[in-house]
Design an enzyme around this catalytic site. Sequence first.
Site, PDB file in Angstrom:
ATOM      1  N   HIS A   1      -5.624  -0.565   4.780  1.00 52.57           N
ATOM      2  CA  HIS A   1      -5.104   0.815   4.753  1.00 52.57           C
ATOM      3  C   HIS A   1      -6.297   1.699   5.083  1.00 52.57           C
ATOM      4  O   HIS A   1      -7.112   1.979   4.228  1.00 52.57           O
ATOM      5  CB  HIS A   1      -4.560   1.100   3.355  1.00 52.57           C
ATOM      6  CG  HIS A   1      -4.101   2.520   3.143  1.00 52.57           C
ATOM      7  ND1 HIS A   1      -3.282   2.842   2.091  1.00 52.57           N
ATOM      8  CD2 HIS A   1      -4.347   3.686   3.786  1.00 52.57           C
ATOM      9  CE1 HIS A   1      -3.033   4.147   2.108  1.00 52.57           C
ATOM     10  NE2 HIS A   1      -3.682   4.675   3.132  1.00 52.57           N
TER      11      HIS A   1
ATOM     12  N   THR B   1       0.857  -1.180   0.000  1.00 55.49           N
ATOM     13  CA  THR B   1       0.000   0.000   0.000  1.00 55.49           C
ATOM     14  C   THR B   1       0.898   1.236   0.000  1.00 55.49           C
ATOM     15  O   THR B   1       1.962   1.248   0.610  1.00 55.49           O
ATOM     16  CB  THR B   1      -1.010   0.015   1.163  1.00 55.49           C
ATOM     17  OG1 THR B   1      -1.998   1.020   0.906  1.00 55.49           O
ATOM     18  CG2 THR B   1      -0.371   0.271   2.502  1.00 55.49           C
TER      19      THR B   1
ATOM     20  N   CYS C   1      -2.870   8.010   7.636  1.00 55.60           N
ATOM     21  CA  CYS C   1      -3.515   6.692   7.548  1.00 55.60           C
ATOM     22  C   CYS C   1      -2.633   5.641   8.213  1.00 55.60           C
ATOM     23  O   CYS C   1      -1.442   5.844   8.415  1.00 55.60           O
ATOM     24  CB  CYS C   1      -3.722   6.284   6.094  1.00 55.60           C
ATOM     25  SG  CYS C   1      -4.801   7.368   5.149  1.00 55.60           S
TER      26      CYS C   1
END
Length: 153
Positions: free
Chosen positions: A38, A15, A21
């Site tokens: 994610h 990711t 995040c």
Amino acid sequence: MADLNVCKAPNIITTLGLGSCVGLTFYDPVLKVGGMVHYMLPDSTQISNNSNIAKFADTGITELLKRVLAIGADRRRLVAKIAGGARMFKVTSASSIGNVGEKNAIAAKKMLSQLGIRLVAEDTGLDYGRTVELHCATGEFYIKAVKQPVKII
């Protein structure tokens, strides 16, 4: 972003763009299966448009657990790792936007505690973004960032 998936060895899940995040992984070291979510925000109950379950810690982590179990992982062997949760913007201390990364990391730990899954490693906080990879053959979690050495946790 706001996505999740699972894989088996020898595959790798990646990711990109973890700022505030968090990327959270589950891994079964015996079967060499794992997955990653994610997520962007800590709590789906605080947002009215919460149809994307991968967008939130509470719903995304729960769904990831379901999916890794569905491909054969044994819950008793699962371990978790997290990365991200950075403070990407300089804002006043009164702003909730500035500390969303910290809240995301705290939400991961809270969910893992509730689920009874051990957090074995993390690379969270600071002020830079990360790209991460879960290598299902080994369980290694590679963390890459601009102007930073590659970390393997």
